[in-house]
Write a protein that holds these residues in place. Structure first.
Motif, PDB file in Angstrom:
ATOM      1  N   ALA A 243      47.661  73.542  66.009  1.00 22.24           N
ATOM      2  CA  ALA A 243      48.243  73.644  67.349  1.00 22.24           C
ATOM      3  C   ALA A 243      49.122  74.882  67.466  1.00 22.24           C
ATOM      4  CB  ALA A 243      49.045  72.389  67.669  1.00 22.24           C
ATOM      5  N   LEU A 244      49.897  75.185  66.418  1.00 19.48           N
ATOM      6  CA  LEU A 244      50.770  76.359  66.477  1.00 19.48           C
ATOM      7  C   LEU A 244      49.980  77.652  66.352  1.00 19.48           C
ATOM      8  CD1 LEU A 244      53.067  74.301  66.363  1.00 19.48           C
ATOM      9  CD2 LEU A 244      54.283  75.878  64.858  1.00 19.48           C
ATOM     10  N   ALA A 245      48.917  77.643  65.558  1.00 20.07           N
ATOM     11  CA  ALA A 245      48.105  78.853  65.410  1.00 20.07           C
ATOM     12  C   ALA A 245      47.469  79.241  66.744  1.00 20.07           C
ATOM     13  CB  ALA A 245      47.027  78.639  64.351  1.00 20.07           C
ATOM     14  N   ALA A 246      47.158  78.251  67.567  1.00 20.65           N
ATOM     15  CA  ALA A 246      46.527  78.514  68.856  1.00 20.65           C
ATOM     16  C   ALA A 246      47.535  78.836  69.950  1.00 20.65           C
ATOM     17  CB  ALA A 246      45.690  77.302  69.275  1.00 20.65           C
ATOM     18  N   ALA A 247      48.823  78.704  69.646  1.00 19.07           N
ATOM     19  CA  ALA A 247      49.866  78.878  70.661  1.00 19.07           C
ATOM     20  C   ALA A 247      50.447  80.288  70.613  1.00 19.07           C
ATOM     21  CB  ALA A 247      50.971  77.846  70.463  1.00 19.07           C
ATOM     22  N   SER A 248      50.902  80.765  71.745  1.00 18.12           N
ATOM     23  CA  SER A 248      51.526  82.085  71.834  1.00 18.12           C
ATOM     24  C   SER A 248      52.913  82.063  71.188  1.00 18.12           C
ATOM     25  CB  SER A 248      51.667  82.493  73.295  1.00 18.12           C
ATOM     26  OG  SER A 248      52.498  83.628  73.420  1.00 18.12           O
ATOM     27  N   PRO A 249      53.311  83.182  70.530  1.00 21.63           N
ATOM     28  CA  PRO A 249      54.664  83.256  69.965  1.00 21.63           C
ATOM     29  C   PRO A 249      55.713  83.607  71.016  1.00 21.63           C
ATOM     30  CG  PRO A 249      53.480  85.268  69.486  1.00 21.63           C
ATOM     31  CD  PRO A 249      52.499  84.357  70.177  1.00 21.63           C
ATOM     32  N   ASP A 250      55.306  83.794  72.248  1.00 24.36           N
ATOM     33  CA  ASP A 250      56.230  84.158  73.320  1.00 24.36           C
ATOM     34  C   ASP A 250      56.427  82.978  74.258  1.00 24.36           C
ATOM     35  OD1 ASP A 250      56.405  86.872  72.420  1.00 24.36           O
ATOM     36  OD2 ASP A 250      54.439  87.234  73.349  1.00 24.36           O
ATOM     37  N   HIS A 251      57.671  82.669  74.520  1.00 23.26           N
ATOM     38  CA  HIS A 251      57.975  81.578  75.454  1.00 23.26           C
ATOM     39  C   HIS A 251      59.324  81.850  76.092  1.00 23.26           C
ATOM     40  CE1 HIS A 251      59.518  77.652  76.794  1.00 23.26           C
ATOM     41  NE2 HIS A 251      58.243  77.383  77.035  1.00 23.26           N
ATOM     42  N   GLU A 252      59.364  81.793  77.400  1.00 24.31           N
ATOM     43  CA  GLU A 252      60.606  81.995  78.138  1.00 24.31           C
ATOM     44  C   GLU A 252      61.297  80.636  78.295  1.00 24.31           C
ATOM     45  OE1 GLU A 252      63.571  84.203  79.915  1.00 24.31           O
ATOM     46  OE2 GLU A 252      61.715  84.926  78.965  1.00 24.31           O
ATOM     47  N   PRO A 253      62.501  80.478  77.707  1.00 17.01           N
ATOM     48  CA  PRO A 253      63.160  79.163  77.796  1.00 17.01           C
ATOM     49  C   PRO A 253      63.541  78.831  79.234  1.00 17.01           C
ATOM     50  CG  PRO A 253      64.647  80.814  76.875  1.00 17.01           C
ATOM     51  CD  PRO A 253      63.301  81.460  76.954  1.00 17.01           C
ATOM     52  N   GLN A 254      63.352  77.584  79.595  1.00 13.78           N
ATOM     53  CA  GLN A 254      63.739  77.109  80.916  1.00 13.78           C
ATOM     54  C   GLN A 254      65.221  76.763  80.928  1.00 13.78           C
ATOM     55  OE1 GLN A 254      60.934  74.134  82.600  1.00 13.78           O
ATOM     56  NE2 GLN A 254      59.742  74.438  80.734  1.00 13.78           N
ATOM     57  N   GLN A 255      65.833  76.860  82.097  1.00 16.32           N
ATOM     58  CA  GLN A 255      67.253  76.537  82.245  1.00 16.32           C
ATOM     59  C   GLN A 255      67.389  75.142  82.841  1.00 16.32           C
ATOM     60  OE1 GLN A 255      69.301  78.744  80.893  1.00 16.32           O
ATOM     61  NE2 GLN A 255      67.548  80.106  80.527  1.00 16.32           N
ATOM     62  N   PHE A 256      68.309  74.355  82.277  1.00 13.95           N
ATOM     63  CA  PHE A 256      68.476  72.981  82.732  1.00 13.95           C
ATOM     64  C   PHE A 256      69.942  72.704  83.043  1.00 13.95           C
ATOM     65  CE2 PHE A 256      64.794  73.092  79.943  1.00 13.95           C
ATOM     66  CZ  PHE A 256      63.826  72.540  80.778  1.00 13.95           C
ATOM     67  N   ASP A 257      70.139  71.771  83.964  1.00 11.37           N
ATOM     68  CA  ASP A 257      71.497  71.370  84.314  1.00 11.37           C
ATOM     69  C   ASP A 257      72.217  70.840  83.082  1.00 11.37           C
ATOM     70  OD1 ASP A 257      73.198  70.615  86.971  1.00 11.37           O
ATOM     71  OD2 ASP A 257      73.555  69.149  85.372  1.00 11.37           O
ATOM     72  N   ALA A 258      73.515  71.053  83.038  1.00 11.12           N
ATOM     73  CA  ALA A 258      74.312  70.608  81.896  1.00 11.12           C
ATOM     74  C   ALA A 258      74.158  69.127  81.631  1.00 11.12           C
ATOM     75  CB  ALA A 258      75.792  70.944  82.127  1.00 11.12           C
ATOM     76  N   GLU A 259      73.881  68.344  82.662  1.00 13.17           N
ATOM     77  CA  GLU A 259      73.734  66.895  82.490  1.00 13.17           C
ATOM     78  C   GLU A 259      72.289  66.475  82.241  1.00 13.17           C
ATOM     79  OE1 GLU A 259      75.942  64.295  82.173  1.00 13.17           O
ATOM     80  OE2 GLU A 259      77.341  65.948  81.873  1.00 13.17           O
ATOM     81  N   HIS A 260      71.393  67.435  82.030  1.00 17.14           N
ATOM     82  CA  HIS A 260      70.015  67.094  81.682  1.00 17.14           C
ATOM     83  C   HIS A 260      70.007  66.447  80.296  1.00 17.14           C
ATOM     84  CE1 HIS A 260      65.623  67.518  81.741  1.00 17.14           C
ATOM     85  NE2 HIS A 260      65.705  67.837  80.462  1.00 17.14           N
ATOM     86  N   PRO A 261      69.323  65.309  80.116  1.00 12.53           N
ATOM     87  CA  PRO A 261      69.306  64.655  78.794  1.00 12.53           C
ATOM     88  C   PRO A 261      68.724  65.573  77.725  1.00 12.53           C
ATOM     89  CG  PRO A 261      68.478  63.165  80.487  1.00 12.53           C
ATOM     90  CD  PRO A 261      68.594  64.515  81.126  1.00 12.53           C
ATOM     91  N   LEU A 262      69.411  65.659  76.598  1.00 14.92           N
ATOM     92  CA  LEU A 262      68.958  66.466  75.467  1.00 14.92           C
ATOM     93  C   LEU A 262      68.269  65.596  74.424  1.00 14.92           C
ATOM     94  CD1 LEU A 262      68.934  69.249  74.040  1.00 14.92           C
ATOM     95  CD2 LEU A 262      71.177  68.649  73.066  1.00 14.92           C
TER      96      LEU A 262
END
Length: 697
Positions: A243-262
């Motif tokens: 799965a990782l070999a087929a995936a791109s090494p580039d990813h733009e992280p998404q921004q989430f509200d401070a109260e978004h469950p981690l």
């Protein structure tokens, strides 16, 4: 103080000012706003803190008062990404070549991942999860040992806003099944096996069993660790490396509200069904980053000091916890990476292939901060002796000179173990941070601070006290009160409450808000106090000693005795390396003390009568005749959760031959079978060929 506390219109870039300890609520909120500036925020928050306390709204059918459920928020409206704060910003600042993870597997395989390496692997994993249909808010259960992939997939979840829930790789299929079903997870990440106690232990079979029932699992992502043959379900199972070999090494992280469950983390289940505590992003990361820097000496003592670049560069941090424990979330995954330090992670057990494996690792990697559980310290004491002879001390056989700070977490540390850790690992000079906190608080609440005062107990009256968590950290507050909320008398046991909660506190119990209220807020919530469930006492100097769970109290003829104190007295004898004390019914006194002891190498061939008489006299001398155990039973191990907490209720149930309660959270379930055979409990099972290890914190 009002029922709803709210602070608005802050700035995310608040300027630090010369500070004393924050005292008022407004000062406390302002303090945490300043600490939040340690993080990168995509958008500043609009509300620094909102706390709606429980309010009484009536009476339940059973006559108990009924309350509203509390609502807690920190930095609401502000947006950020946890993985960016742990990785991308360090790479962007020019630290991509710095080692982030120094991994060692139990067989001896080693791997180093720099911050740039980790960023790329996390980006690939994030893309792989997205390709499996994982979206923000979906739950991913992670059932893995302590390997780099565990950290990678955890941060990948955070990067895309999926809610991760880590499960100890030694837990049973039943324990895993409960967590898979309770979270409603879409994806399970597991491995073919793991290395434990010198052998490859299968894992995938338990994972398959856990997802065989009624659940929402769509994919099982499998990491190849041992290379053993495993069962495979086409269309559901997928190999991690493919799965990782087929995936791109580039990813733009998404921004989430401070109260978004981690993440959702399950309590140990020492009483009742495990609770899935929900931690959110901004507040958790804020308190985690600050307390990690403060406790592990990355700052120079000022409350609002920025991290010292040289201290960060020199730090090699090792938290020995399994990655599924909250300690590892905070001080092994997020804390060290938020602060940009190098850390060690070790897959295996601490006594394979020899009892000094941990010291060998400290020497190999130049570990500077060593954070572990009292259970593991006592195992070191059992292997090397409470007072090792010349030439037999760990420091005589391995170079431990890099260690500049040691710490403990989990159950209260016995003074003997505290002193051994400082003397034998910390060369007698290293500060010891005896930390108190819980899954519910998210990060540390009380601890001595490494930069405070002098640590020479022989010459300085106010040196830290062995086995004492002392006082709350800046921005937090704790108190010891009686059942009515009045301050408990000096040196008398009371209830430990957090009367000034921090940003990393859990927000609710997953799908069970009423249980969140009933467990922690119904008693003192109207005052804004969190009930920890632990007992404690405050001494004349104002320092707090934690005495263990309130329900771990033995009442003998009206005298309330802490199990921790009795266990500490037993462990102070050279024959005993570990002890578990619990109440058993007595027709005359109400309760009698029941003690299970693990004998040290200094107690070969001790008869049962000698053991009983000697240890009874020793406890009588250390505490008083009222605390003498009525029963003392030698056992190979005592049952513990993965955080090293002794499940004392099981000791009572085993001894009294009653039905055993929940055991799914035990890390050494075989100990229950061993004790059952010794005491003749009908639940005894035949010995297992390869019991799960219990010594890693």
């Amino acid at each position: 103080m009002t029922a709803t506390e709210r602070t608005t219109e802050p700035t995310a870039q608040a300027e630090p000012t010369a500070q004393t300890e924050p005292r008022t609520e407004a000062e406390r909120v302002a303090f945490w706003e300043r600490q939040a500036s340690r993080l990168d925020w995509a958008k500043p928050w609009h509300t620094a803190h909102a706390f709606e306390r429980p309010q009484r709204i009536g009476t339940r059918e059973d006559g108990a008062p009924d309350f509203t459920v509390p609502r807690i928020e920190w930095f609401a409206g502000g947006t950020l990404n946890a993985a960016h704060n742990c990785l991308d910003r360090h790479v962007e600042a020019g630290f991509g070549d710095k080692p982030a993870l120094l991994f060692e597997g139990e067989p001896g395989d080693r791997r180093t991942l720099t911050y740039a390496d980790l960023q790329e692997e996390v980006s690939r994993a994030a893309n792989a999860l997205v390709s499996l249909g994982v979206e923000a808010g979906d739950r991913v259960v992670i059932y893995l040992p302590v390997i780099p992939e565990t950290v990678i997939v955890t941060l990948a979840c955070a990067r895309i806003g999926a809610v991760h829930s880590l499960v100890f790789g030694g837990f049973s299929a039943d324990a895993l099944q409960f967590r898979v079903e309770d979270t409603g997870a879409k994806v399970l990440v597991t491995s073919d096996g793991q290395f434990r106690r010198g052998r490859a232990v299968p894992v995938k079979d338990a994972a398959d069993q856990a997802v065989s029932g009624d659940n929402d699992i769509e994919h099982v992502l499998v990491i190849r660790r041992t290379g053993d043959d495993i069962a495979w379900t086409d269309g559901r199972d997928a190999w991690w490396h493919e799965a990782l070999a087929a995936a791109s090494p580039d990813h733009e992280p998404q921004q989430f509200d401070a109260e978004h469950p981690l993440f959702i983390i399950y309590t140990s289940g020492t009483t009742g069904r495990p609770k899935g505590l929900v931690h959110t992003t901004g507040g958790y990361l804020t308190q985690t980053a600050y307390t990690h820097a403060l406790l592990f000496d990355l700052v120079d003592g000022e409350l609002d000091a920025a991290n010292d670049p040289q201290k960060v560069a020199d730090a090699v941090h090792w938290c020995t916890a399994d990655l599924a424990w909250v300690t590892a979330h905070t001080y092994e995954i997020y804390g060290p990476l938020l602060n940009g330090v190098t850390q060690v992670i070790y897959e295996g057990t601490p006594q394979v292939p020899h009892a000094g494996r941990h010291f060998e690792i400290i020497e190999r990697y130049g570990v500077t901060t060593y954070y572990t559980a009292p259970t593991l310290v006592r195992s070191h004491m059992g292997a090397f002796g409470s007072r090792p002879a010349a030439g037999e001390r760990p420091a005589d056989r391995w170079d431990l000179s890099s260690v500049r700070l040691v710490g403990t977490v989990g159950e209260s540390v016995n003074p003997e173990a505290w002193s051994w850790l400082r003397r034998e690992v910390g060369a007698g000079t290293a500060p010891v941070i005896d930390t108190w906190w819980q899954s519910e608080t998210g990060s540390c609440v009380m601890s001595p601070r490494p930069h405070d005062a002098c640590w020479d107990a022989e010459t300085t009256p106010d040196a830290p006290k062995p086995g004492c968590a002392t006082r709350a950290l800046p921005g937090l507050s704790a108190a010891v009160v009686d059942a009515d909320g009045s301050p408990a008398p000096t040196d008398e046991q009371g209830l430990l409450v957090v009367d000034g909660i921090g940003p990393s506190a859990a927000r609710t119990v997953w799908n069970e808000p009423q249980r969140f209220l009933d467990s922690y807020w119904a008693h003192f919530g109207e005052r804004g106090w969190f009930l920890s469930g632990d007992g404690a006492r405050r001494d004349a100097e104002g320092d707090i000693t934690v005495l263990g769970r309130v329900d771990d109290v033995i009442n003998i003829s009206g005298h309330r005795l802490s199990t921790i104190e009795i266990e500490s007295a037993l462990v102070s004898h050279p024959w005993v390396v570990e002890a578990g004390a619990a109440p058993t019914t007595d027709p005359l006194t109400g309760h009698a003390v029941l003690s299970f002891v693990v004998l040290s190498q200094e107690a070969p061939g001790v008869s049962g009568d000698d053991l009983r008489d000697t240890l009874r006299a020793h406890v009588s001398h250390r505490i008083g005749p009222i605390a003498k155990p009525a029963h003392i039973i030698a056992v190979p191990e005592v049952p513990k959760t993965r955080s090293g907490k002794i499940m004392r209720r099981l000791l009572t149930q085993l001894f009294e031959h009653t039905t055993l309660g929940d055991t799914t959270s035990l890390t050494n379930a075989h100990a229950v079978d061993d004790i059952a055979r010794i005491v003749g409990h009908p639940a005894a099972e035949p010995p297992t060929a390869c019991p799960a290890d219990h010594l890693t914190a």
